[in-house]
Design a protein around this motif. Structure first.
Motif, mmCIF file in Angstrom:
data_model
loop_
_atom_site.group_PDB
_atom_site.id
_atom_site.type_symbol
_atom_site.label_atom_id
_atom_site.label_comp_id
_atom_site.label_asym_id
_atom_site.label_seq_id
_atom_site.Cartn_x
_atom_site.Cartn_y
_atom_site.Cartn_z
ATOM 1 N N VAL A 142 7.149 23.950 -13.074
ATOM 2 C CA VAL A 142 8.362 24.472 -12.446
ATOM 3 C C VAL A 142 9.492 24.565 -13.470
ATOM 4 O O VAL A 142 10.156 25.609 -13.608
ATOM 5 N N PHE A 143 9.731 23.480 -14.225
ATOM 6 C CA PHE A 143 10.837 23.483 -15.185
ATOM 7 C C PHE A 143 10.546 24.412 -16.369
ATOM 8 O O PHE A 143 11.466 24.989 -16.954
ATOM 9 N N ALA A 144 9.273 24.587 -16.701
ATOM 10 C CA ALA A 144 8.923 25.525 -17.764
ATOM 11 C C ALA A 144 9.238 26.968 -17.326
ATOM 12 O O ALA A 144 9.755 27.770 -18.119
ATOM 13 N N VAL A 145 8.932 27.292 -16.067
ATOM 14 C CA VAL A 145 9.232 28.627 -15.549
ATOM 15 C C VAL A 145 10.743 28.869 -15.535
ATOM 16 O O VAL A 145 11.223 29.939 -15.943
ATOM 17 N N LEU A 146 11.512 27.882 -15.080
ATOM 18 C CA LEU A 146 12.962 28.030 -15.042
ATOM 19 C C LEU A 146 13.541 28.221 -16.438
ATOM 20 O O LEU A 146 14.446 29.039 -16.644
ATOM 21 N N HIS A 147 13.027 27.478 -17.406
ATOM 22 C CA HIS A 147 13.493 27.640 -18.793
ATOM 23 C C HIS A 147 13.145 29.029 -19.316
ATOM 24 O O HIS A 147 13.968 29.684 -19.983
ATOM 25 N N ASP A 148 11.931 29.494 -18.988
ATOM 26 C CA ASP A 148 11.507 30.819 -19.435
ATOM 27 C C ASP A 148 12.371 31.920 -18.830
ATOM 28 O O ASP A 148 12.612 32.959 -19.458
ATOM 29 N N LEU A 149 12.879 31.676 -17.596
ATOM 30 C CA LEU A 149 13.716 32.665 -16.914
ATOM 31 C C LEU A 149 15.202 32.460 -17.207
ATOM 32 O O LEU A 149 16.045 33.044 -16.524
ATOM 33 N N ARG A 150 15.508 31.637 -18.209
ATOM 34 C CA ARG A 150 16.889 31.392 -18.655
ATOM 35 C C ARG A 150 17.741 30.781 -17.550
ATOM 36 O O ARG A 150 18.916 31.095 -17.386
ATOM 37 N N CYS A 151 17.132 29.858 -16.799
ATOM 38 C CA CYS A 151 17.853 29.126 -15.754
ATOM 39 C C CYS A 151 18.083 27.698 -16.226
ATOM 40 O O CYS A 151 17.125 27.001 -16.598
ATOM 41 N N SER A 152 19.316 27.253 -16.195
ATOM 42 C CA SER A 152 19.657 25.887 -16.584
ATOM 43 C C SER A 152 19.702 25.016 -15.329
ATOM 44 O O SER A 152 20.411 25.317 -14.372
ATOM 45 N N THR A 153 18.935 23.908 -15.321
ATOM 46 C CA THR A 153 18.914 22.987 -14.187
ATOM 47 C C THR A 153 20.080 22.016 -14.296
ATOM 48 O O THR A 153 20.183 21.267 -15.265
ATOM 49 N N VAL A 154 20.950 22.021 -13.291
ATOM 50 C CA VAL A 154 22.137 21.164 -13.283
ATOM 51 C C VAL A 154 21.848 19.860 -12.553
ATOM 52 O O VAL A 154 22.158 18.776 -13.039
ATOM 53 N N ASP A 155 21.284 19.951 -11.362
ATOM 54 C CA ASP A 155 20.906 18.787 -10.555
ATOM 55 C C ASP A 155 19.597 19.107 -9.850
ATOM 56 O O ASP A 155 19.309 20.275 -9.553
ATOM 57 N N ALA A 156 18.831 18.058 -9.567
ATOM 58 C CA ALA A 156 17.580 18.266 -8.847
ATOM 59 C C ALA A 156 17.105 16.951 -8.252
ATOM 60 O O ALA A 156 17.394 15.866 -8.779
ATOM 61 N N LYS A 157 16.381 17.060 -7.150
ATOM 62 C CA LYS A 157 15.691 15.922 -6.552
ATOM 63 C C LYS A 157 14.326 16.388 -6.113
ATOM 64 O O LYS A 157 14.182 17.499 -5.588
ATOM 65 N N ALA A 158 13.325 15.540 -6.313
ATOM 66 C CA ALA A 158 11.967 15.885 -5.902
ATOM 67 C C ALA A 158 11.281 14.650 -5.339
ATOM 68 O O ALA A 158 11.373 13.564 -5.915
ATOM 69 N N TRP A 159 10.611 14.819 -4.201
ATOM 70 C CA TRP A 159 9.817 13.754 -3.585
ATOM 71 C C TRP A 159 8.396 14.258 -3.390
ATOM 72 O O TRP A 159 8.170 15.444 -3.142
ATOM 73 N N THR A 160 7.436 13.347 -3.491
ATOM 74 C CA THR A 160 6.061 13.665 -3.136
ATOM 75 C C THR A 160 5.598 12.684 -2.070
ATOM 76 O O THR A 160 5.936 11.510 -2.106
ATOM 77 N N HIS A 161 4.835 13.197 -1.125
ATOM 78 C CA HIS A 161 4.290 12.334 -0.066
ATOM 79 C C HIS A 161 3.236 13.108 0.696
ATOM 80 O O HIS A 161 3.391 14.299 0.962
ATOM 81 N N GLY A 162 2.158 12.423 1.038
ATOM 82 C CA GLY A 162 1.126 13.042 1.842
ATOM 83 C C GLY A 162 0.480 14.241 1.183
ATOM 84 O O GLY A 162 0.048 15.169 1.876
ATOM 85 N N GLY A 163 0.415 14.238 -0.159
ATOM 86 C CA GLY A 163 -0.182 15.360 -0.866
ATOM 87 C C GLY A 163 0.710 16.585 -0.959
ATOM 88 O O GLY A 163 0.262 17.642 -1.407
ATOM 89 N N ARG A 164 1.979 16.459 -0.546
ATOM 90 C CA ARG A 164 2.928 17.564 -0.605
ATOM 91 C C ARG A 164 4.084 17.199 -1.534
ATOM 92 O O ARG A 164 4.348 16.031 -1.795
ATOM 93 N N VAL A 165 4.775 18.217 -2.007
ATOM 94 C CA VAL A 165 5.957 18.008 -2.833
ATOM 95 C C VAL A 165 7.099 18.848 -2.268
ATOM 96 O O VAL A 165 6.892 19.987 -1.838
ATOM 97 N N ALA A 166 8.288 18.245 -2.224
ATOM 98 C CA ALA A 166 9.496 18.962 -1.829
ATOM 99 C C ALA A 166 10.538 18.733 -2.907
ATOM 100 O O ALA A 166 10.696 17.609 -3.396
#
Length: 452
Positions: A142-166
Motif C-alpha cells: 500500500v505505501f509503495a503504491v502511494l509513494h509511486d503515485l507521489r502521495c505523501s502519507t501524513v497520518d494513518a491507522k491500521a488494524w488487523t483482525h479476523g483475517g481482515r485489515v482496515a
C-alpha cells in the motif's frame, strides 16, 4: 418559515438551559483524578465523554454511570495518567471535556454529525479508507503504491483482525504538499489500491475531507470492520485470557444487562461504549472497575426505542460485536517505535524492510508532526507467532538503531501476556524464554537499560 413541534422546542430549550457540566477534581481521591459529567441524557453524550478522556491519554480505572431513566444522567470516572498517577494537567483535561461536550450539544441542535466523534481539526486532506483481506506485506505494498503515485502519507491507522485489515490513510500531494483534488488522479489511486487489496469495489474508498468533517479515527476503524462483518468470521476464543461477554435480561425493569470481563488496556471503555452506541443501544446505568490488569464492566442498556434485547439472535450479535471490538485493539507482537526526520518514501522503505525480514504488521499508527515522523508498529512473524529475536535485531540495524526501538516499558508485560495465552505451563514458559532472548539482544545493542 417551517414551524417546530412544541415538544421539539421544549427539548431544544432543555438542552440550552442545561448544557453539560464537567468537574475535574484532584483532591477527592488519593490515587486518581475524579471526573464528573452532568448532562441532559442524549444518545452519544456518554461516548463523547469517554472519547475525550481517551484522546487526552488518560486511563479510566473505575467509575459509574447513573441515570434517572428520564432526562438526566451523571458519569463519574476515576482516571490516571499512563504511569498510574493523578492527571497533572487537570485544567487542560477539563477544557478538552467541556469543548467536546459543547461541540456535541451544538451539533445535536443543528445538522447531523459525520460518523465518529470529534477529533482535533486537520487540514484538508484526502482520506483513503481501506478494507480487505489481510496478508503478509500488504501495508508495504500500500505505501509503495502511494509513494509511486507521489502521495505523501501524513497520518494513518491500521488494524488487523479476523483475517481482515482496515486502514485510514491521510495523504496529500508529495510535490506541493497540497490536497489532492484532481478527480482523474483520485480514480487512479483508488484503482491501484483496489488491485493491491484484491477487494473489488469494496477494496478501497477515497473521501476528500475538510477540517470539519474528520471524525474519531478509532470509531471509524471499528465501523469499517463491523460493516465488513469481520466479527462473523472470528474464530471462538480459547484459553484463560479469552474475552468474556455476557448479555442477560432484567425483565422486571426492562433492561438488558451486559457484562464484560477481560484484560485491562488503554481505551477499553471507549471500545465497549463505542460499539454499544453504534449498535443503537443507550446505557442507562453502569459500573466499571479494574483490579491490576483485569477489567470488569457492567452496563444496563435499552434500544433507542426503549425496549430491551428481544431475541437470541440479537443477544448473540451484541456479544460477537463486543468481543470483536475488544480484541481488535489487543496488541499482538513486538511494539516498535520509529522516531525519525520525515522524508519521501520513508514508510515505503520501513515497511519493505519488515516484509523482506518476514515480519507482518498487525497494527500501525502513523503520525507526522512538522518534519518528524513518529510511528508505531506491532509486528509478528508471517504466521502470527512472536518474531525471532535475530530478525528484530536485523530490522533495527536495517532501519537505524537511533531511530527504531522496541518499547522497553511495555515489552515485559507483552511477554507475560503472550505466555499466559498458551494456556499451559510449557507453552507459556517457551514464550517467556523467547522474550528474555529478545531483551538480552536489545540490551547488548544498548537499546534498553536492563535485561533482568
Amino acid at each position: 418559515m417551517e414551524r417546530c413541534h412544541p415538544s421539539e422546542v421544549y427539548e431544544l430549550f432543555v438542552r440550552h438551559m442545561n448544557t453539560p457540566r464537567v468537574v475535574v477534581d484532584n483532591g477527592v481521591c488519593d490515587t486518581a483524578t475524579l471526573v464528573q459529567v452532568h448532562s441532559a441524557r442524549k444518545h452519544g453524550v456518554l461516548l463523547e465523554a469517554v472519547a475525550a478522556l481517551s484522546d487526552h491519554g488518560v486511563c479510566v480505572r473505575k467509575g459509574y454511570i447513573s441515570s434517572d431513566d428520564g432526562r438526566w444522567f451523571m458519569d463519574v470516572f476515576h482516571v490516571t495518567d499512563a504511569a498510574g498517577c493523578k492527571v497533572a494537567d487537570a485544567d487542560k483535561l477539563l477544557v478538552r471535556l467541556e469543548s467536546s461536550l459543547a461541540a456535541a450539544a451544538a451539533a445535536a441542535d443543528a445538522l447531523p454529525r459525520p460518523a465518529g466523534c470529534d477529533s482535533p481539526a486537520k487540514e484538508a486532506l484526502c482520506l483513503l479508507e481501506l478494507i480487505g483481506v489481510d496478508r503478509p506485506g500488504l501495508l508495504s505494498e500500500v505505501f509503495a503504491v502511494l509513494h509511486d503515485l507521489r502521495c505523501s502519507t501524513v497520518d494513518a491507522k491500521a488494524w488487523t483482525h479476523g483475517g481482515r485489515v482496515a486502514a485510514l490513510v491521510f495523504v496529500r500531494d508529495e510535490d506541493t504538499g497540497a490536497p489532492i483534488h484532481d478527480a482523474a488522479r483520485i480514480r487512479r489511486i483508488e484503482s491501484r489500491l483496489r488491485h493491491v487489496l484484491r477487494g473489488g469495489a469494496r477494496g478501497a474508498r477515497t473521501v476528500l475531507l475538510d477540517a470539519a468533517a474528520v471524525g474519531n479515527l478509532d470509531r471509524r476503524l471499528h465501523q469499517l470492520l463491523s460493516e465488513d462483518r469481520e466479527a462473523d468470521r472470528r474464530a471462538p476464543a480459547e484459553g484463560p485470557t479469552a474475552t468474556a461477554v455476557a448479555v442477560q435480561e432484567w425483565g422486571e425493569r426492562g433492561y438488558s444487562v451486559v457484562t464484560v470481563s477481560c484484560r485491562d488496556r488503554p481505551k477499553l471503555l471507549f471500545d465497549v461504549v463505542c460499539t454499544l452506541t453504534d449498535l443503537d443501544y443507550v446505557v442507562y446505568h453502569g459500573t466499571f472497575d479494574t483490579d491490576g490488569d483485569h477489567a470488569q464492566q457492567e452496563f444496563y442498556i435499552r434500544r433507542l426505542d426503549g425496549r430491551a434485547i428481544s431475541s437470541e439472535g440479537e443477544r448473540q450479535r451484541v456479544i460477537q460485536r463486543l468481543q470483536a471490538a475488544i480484541e481488535r485493539r489487543a496488541s499482538e507482537g513486538v511494539r516498535l517505535e520509529l522516531r525519525i526526520s520525515d522524508r519521501r518514501g520513508l514508510l515505503a522503505y520501513v515497511t519493505r524492510v519488515f516484509r523482506e525480514n518476514s515480519l507482518s504488521v498487525t497494527h500501525a499508527e502513523i503520525t507526522t508532526r512538522g518534519d518528524m515522523a513518529v510511528n508505531v508498529f506491532h509486528v509478528t512473524d508471517v504466521a502470527g507467532r512472536p518474531a525471532d529475536p535475530k530478525t528484530i535485531d536485523e530490522v533495527i540495524h536495517g532501519v537505524g538503531t537511533e531511530s527504531l526501538r522496541v518499547d522497553e516499558e511495555r515489552w515485559p508485560r507483552l511477554c507475560s501476556t503472550e505466555g499466559d495465552a498458551g494456556g499451559g505451563g510449557g507453552a507459556g514458559a517457551g514464550l517467556f524464554s523467547l522474550g528474555s532472548l529478545v531483551k538480552k539482544n536489545l540490551y547488548n545493542l544498548g537499546l534498553i537499560r536492563s535485561c533482568s
